[in-house]
Design a protein around this motif. Structure first.
Motif, PDB file in Angstrom:
ATOM      1  N   ASN A   1       5.834 -95.470 -54.187  1.00  0.00           N
ATOM      2  CA  ASN A   1       4.425 -96.232 -54.021  1.00  0.00           C
ATOM      3  C   ASN A   1       4.532 -97.503 -54.458  1.00  0.00           C
ATOM      4  O   ASN A   1       5.144 -97.802 -55.461  1.00  0.00           O
ATOM      5  CB  ASN A   1       3.382 -95.163 -54.342  1.00  0.00           C
TER       6      ASN A   1
ATOM      7  N   ARG B   1       3.447 -96.768 -49.366  1.00  0.00           N
ATOM      8  CA  ARG B   1       4.414 -96.091 -49.790  1.00  0.00           C
ATOM      9  C   ARG B   1       5.995 -96.234 -49.009  1.00  0.00           C
ATOM     10  O   ARG B   1       5.824 -97.089 -47.827  1.00  0.00           O
ATOM     11  CB  ARG B   1       4.132 -94.728 -49.669  1.00  0.00           C
TER      12      ARG B   1
ATOM     13  N   ALA C   1       8.612 -91.632 -56.489  1.00  0.00           N
ATOM     14  CA  ALA C   1       8.158 -90.220 -55.930  1.00  0.00           C
ATOM     15  C   ALA C   1       9.436 -89.395 -56.090  1.00  0.00           C
ATOM     16  O   ALA C   1      10.258 -89.860 -55.476  1.00  0.00           O
ATOM     17  CB  ALA C   1       7.367 -90.529 -54.862  1.00  0.00           C
ATOM     18  N   ASP C   2       9.164 -88.100 -56.197  1.00  0.00           N
ATOM     19  CA  ASP C   2      10.195 -86.882 -56.312  1.00  0.00           C
ATOM     20  C   ASP C   2      10.412 -86.438 -54.534  1.00  0.00           C
ATOM     21  O   ASP C   2      11.320 -85.887 -54.411  1.00  0.00           O
ATOM     22  CB  ASP C   2      10.018 -85.893 -57.080  1.00  0.00           C
ATOM     23  N   SER C   3       9.283 -86.558 -53.887  1.00  0.00           N
ATOM     24  CA  SER C   3       9.313 -86.297 -52.688  1.00  0.00           C
ATOM     25  C   SER C   3       8.413 -87.102 -51.612  1.00  0.00           C
ATOM     26  O   SER C   3       7.573 -87.853 -52.151  1.00  0.00           O
ATOM     27  CB  SER C   3       8.922 -84.701 -52.404  1.00  0.00           C
TER      28      SER C   3
ATOM     29  N   LYS D   1       6.199 -85.898 -49.577  1.00  0.00           N
ATOM     30  CA  LYS D   1       4.968 -85.250 -49.858  1.00  0.00           C
ATOM     31  C   LYS D   1       4.251 -85.980 -50.970  1.00  0.00           C
ATOM     32  O   LYS D   1       2.925 -86.466 -50.845  1.00  0.00           O
ATOM     33  CB  LYS D   1       4.606 -83.698 -50.085  1.00  0.00           C
ATOM     34  N   GLU D   2       4.823 -86.095 -52.180  1.00  0.00           N
ATOM     35  CA  GLU D   2       4.200 -86.671 -53.425  1.00  0.00           C
ATOM     36  C   GLU D   2       3.889 -88.005 -53.055  1.00  0.00           C
ATOM     37  O   GLU D   2       2.781 -88.511 -53.498  1.00  0.00           O
ATOM     38  CB  GLU D   2       5.357 -86.645 -54.650  1.00  0.00           C
ATOM     39  N   ALA D   3       4.578 -88.891 -52.256  1.00  0.00           N
ATOM     40  CA  ALA D   3       4.317 -90.305 -52.026  1.00  0.00           C
ATOM     41  C   ALA D   3       3.409 -90.466 -51.019  1.00  0.00           C
ATOM     42  O   ALA D   3       2.430 -91.446 -51.271  1.00  0.00           O
ATOM     43  CB  ALA D   3       5.725 -90.831 -51.334  1.00  0.00           C
ATOM     44  N   TYR D   4       3.295 -89.410 -50.210  1.00  0.00           N
ATOM     45  CA  TYR D   4       1.985 -89.671 -49.114  1.00  0.00           C
ATOM     46  C   TYR D   4       0.879 -89.314 -49.603  1.00  0.00           C
ATOM     47  O   TYR D   4      -0.092 -90.042 -49.652  1.00  0.00           O
ATOM     48  CB  TYR D   4       2.502 -88.505 -47.947  1.00  0.00           C
ATOM     49  N   GLU D   5       0.845 -88.226 -50.608  1.00  0.00           N
ATOM     50  CA  GLU D   5      -0.430 -87.946 -51.216  1.00  0.00           C
ATOM     51  C   GLU D   5      -0.883 -88.940 -52.289  1.00  0.00           C
ATOM     52  O   GLU D   5      -2.131 -89.080 -52.220  1.00  0.00           O
ATOM     53  CB  GLU D   5      -0.347 -86.569 -51.894  1.00  0.00           C
ATOM     54  N   LYS D   6       0.154 -89.519 -53.031  1.00  0.00           N
ATOM     55  CA  LYS D   6      -0.522 -90.731 -53.806  1.00  0.00           C
ATOM     56  C   LYS D   6      -0.972 -91.924 -52.877  1.00  0.00           C
ATOM     57  O   LYS D   6      -2.000 -92.423 -53.501  1.00  0.00           O
ATOM     58  CB  LYS D   6       0.789 -91.100 -54.693  1.00  0.00           C
TER      59      LYS D   6
ATOM     60  N   TYR E   1       1.954 -82.752 -43.379  1.00  0.00           N
ATOM     61  CA  TYR E   1       0.800 -82.835 -44.765  1.00  0.00           C
ATOM     62  C   TYR E   1      -0.511 -83.430 -44.405  1.00  0.00           C
ATOM     63  O   TYR E   1      -0.547 -84.432 -43.333  1.00  0.00           O
ATOM     64  CB  TYR E   1       1.560 -84.060 -46.080  1.00  0.00           C
TER      65      TYR E   1
END
Length: 117
Positions: free
Chosen positions: A28, A47, A75-77, A79-84, A110
């Motif tokens: 991100n 992101r 980000a590790d995934s 999903k993590e990048a999207y949510e952040k 997601y």
């Protein structure tokens, strides 16, 4: 005040990006400027999953965008990048008026952790 939880701020130029951001890592970023009190003012959040956050930051410069500073995180995934990005968008977009035109594009199936979009 909301937090980005990112590295920086750094001057927004190709040399600084090349020296500080690892290639081909998803993550991100936030673009903006540092005010006269030393506070990073967020103007855009994003992101990068496919091309890497370093490459995405460089692409904004290639488009001629005139931001002065940036922050970033890895980000590790996806999903993590999207949510952040969603959290950053809601934290800074609703009160501070980001340059982002729309809510972050949905990643796979997601849902936004803030609004459920």
């Amino acid at each position: 005040m909301p937090k980005l939880n990112m590295f920086g701020p750094y001057n927004y130029d190709k040399t600084t990006i090349e020296l500080n951001v690892l290639p081909e890592c998803m993550g991100n970023y936030a673009l903006g400027y540092v005010d006269n009190k030393g506070v990073f003012i967020v103007q855009y959040v994003g992101r990068s999953i496919d091309m890497g956050v370093k490459e995405r930051l460089l692409s904004h410069i290639d488009k001629g965008e005139k931001y002065k500073a940036f922050k970033y995180s890895y980000a590790d995934s996806a999903k993590e990048a999207y949510e952040k990005e969603c959290r950053n968008y809601h934290d800074f977009g609703e009160k501070y008026r980001l340059n982002n035109d729309i809510h972050p594009a949905r990643e796979k199936n997601y849902k936004c952790p803030v609004c459920g979009a």
